[in-house]
Design a protein around this motif. Structure first.
Motif, short mmCIF file in Angstrom:
data_model
loop_
_atom_site.label_atom_id
_atom_site.label_comp_id
_atom_site.label_asym_id
_atom_site.label_seq_id
_atom_site.Cartn_x
_atom_site.Cartn_y
_atom_site.Cartn_z
N PRO A 60 -30.41 -96.06 149.38
CA PRO A 60 -29.86 -97.36 149.81
C PRO A 60 -28.77 -97.27 150.87
N GLN A 61 -28.47 -96.07 151.36
CA GLN A 61 -27.47 -95.85 152.41
C GLN A 61 -26.07 -96.24 151.96
N VAL A 62 -25.73 -95.84 150.76
CA VAL A 62 -24.35 -95.88 150.28
C VAL A 62 -24.05 -94.49 149.75
N SER A 63 -22.81 -94.09 149.78
CA SER A 63 -22.45 -92.76 149.29
C SER A 63 -21.76 -92.87 147.94
N TYR A 64 -21.82 -91.79 147.17
CA TYR A 64 -21.13 -91.75 145.89
C TYR A 64 -19.61 -91.75 146.11
N GLY A 65 -18.91 -92.51 145.28
CA GLY A 65 -17.45 -92.51 145.34
C GLY A 65 -16.85 -91.37 144.56
N THR A 66 -17.67 -90.68 143.77
CA THR A 66 -17.22 -89.52 142.99
C THR A 66 -18.20 -88.38 143.26
N GLY A 67 -17.98 -87.26 142.60
CA GLY A 67 -18.92 -86.15 142.71
C GLY A 67 -19.01 -85.59 144.11
N SER A 68 -20.25 -85.42 144.59
CA SER A 68 -20.48 -84.79 145.90
C SER A 68 -20.09 -85.69 147.07
N GLN A 69 -20.04 -87.02 146.84
CA GLN A 69 -19.82 -88.02 147.88
C GLN A 69 -20.93 -88.00 148.94
N GLN A 70 -22.07 -87.44 148.58
CA GLN A 70 -23.25 -87.50 149.44
C GLN A 70 -23.93 -88.86 149.28
N GLN A 71 -25.02 -89.06 150.00
CA GLN A 71 -25.75 -90.32 149.93
C GLN A 71 -26.40 -90.48 148.55
N ALA A 72 -26.26 -91.68 147.99
CA ALA A 72 -26.83 -91.97 146.67
C ALA A 72 -28.35 -92.13 146.76
N VAL A 73 -29.02 -91.82 145.67
CA VAL A 73 -30.45 -92.09 145.48
C VAL A 73 -30.58 -92.98 144.26
N THR A 74 -31.37 -94.05 144.37
CA THR A 74 -31.50 -95.01 143.27
C THR A 74 -32.98 -95.33 143.05
N ALA A 75 -33.25 -96.15 142.04
CA ALA A 75 -34.59 -96.71 141.80
C ALA A 75 -34.46 -98.22 141.93
N GLN A 76 -35.26 -98.81 142.81
CA GLN A 76 -35.11 -100.21 143.17
C GLN A 76 -36.44 -100.92 143.09
N GLY A 77 -36.42 -102.22 142.77
CA GLY A 77 -37.64 -102.94 142.48
C GLY A 77 -38.42 -103.46 143.67
N ASP A 78 -37.85 -103.47 144.87
CA ASP A 78 -38.53 -104.01 146.05
C ASP A 78 -39.41 -102.93 146.67
#
Length: 224
Positions: A65-83
């Motif tokens: 989704p092109q947001v980064s984690y605010g904790t941990g690695s602070q790399q780009q997040a990966v999610t599961a999305q319904g669209d």
């Protein structure tokens, strides 16, 4: 200004040949084991194909989704999305062992999944916890290292990665499984997205199947 996740304290596609692609399927149909209905020669996920991975339990798609984690690695997040129409949910399948484009991916193969929108690789690492479940963090990484490699584990007695059939993806470096827990959902800025993490067990939360996408085929015989 970088968009990041808040810190959490509680909380049928056909191709004409091995070198050309005809089209894609985009839609919201629920995941189902329907490989028998696919046209002969197009039943398998193949090297170089660009696919959407559906989380079987929740009918969501693996996405970046092109947001980064605010904790941990602070790399780009990966999610599961319904669209299911999101282009950010397309991942190119690149087995590490040399295979020609269009070759069916064998069960047990080591592979990388590369986001077609960003060229980031699906990644995980033992050093960081996911913000909602506390499992192992899964991210999208713009570099290359051993944390980008996954092993395809097929169910039943399959020899090849069959489309529309559940599989597991096991992280080679840590032995954890790509998973999404339905109750672990983010709020803003990606409200409704499920967390994707790496868990210990190959259970129902860790089952994925290849659905929409762009597929190659070399029209070659497959194991019986």
């Amino acid at each position: 200004m970088r968009t990041s996740l808040p810190r959490v304290t509680a909380l049928v596609v056909l191709a004409a040949s091995a070198t050309s692609v005809i089209g894609s399927i985009f839609g919201g149909s629920a995941p189902q084991t329907n490989a028998e209905a696919l046209e002969k020669g197009w039943e398998y996920v193949t090297t170089g194909s660009t696919i959407k991975l559906a989380h079987v339990k929740t009918d969501t798609r693996l996405t970046m989704p092109q947001v980064s984690y605010g904790t941990g690695s602070q790399q780009q997040a990966v999610t599961a999305q319904g669209d299911a129409s999101l282009t950010k949910a397309l991942w190119r399948v690149e087995p590490l062992d040399a295979e020609e484009r269009g070759a069916p991916v064998a069960c047990g193969s080591r592979l990388q999944l590369i986001n077609s929108d960003s060229d980031h690789r699906l990644h995980s690492h033992a050093a960081h916890r996911s913000p909602l479940s506390g499992n192992q963090e899964v991210s999208a990484f713009d570099g290359r290292d051993d944390g980008d490699v996954w092993t395809l584990e097929c169910l039943k007695a399959e020899k090849l990665w069959r489309r529309e059939t559940p599989v597991y993806l096991r992280h080679v470096d840590t032995g954890k499984y790509l998973a999404s827990i339905p109750s672990k959902k983010y709020r803003q800025p990606i409200s409704g997205h499920q967390e994707v993490s790496a868990g210990k067990k190959p259970d129902a939360n860790a089952q994925w199947m290849a659905l929409e996408g762009y597929y190659f085929s070399r029209r070659s015989p497959v194991p019986q």
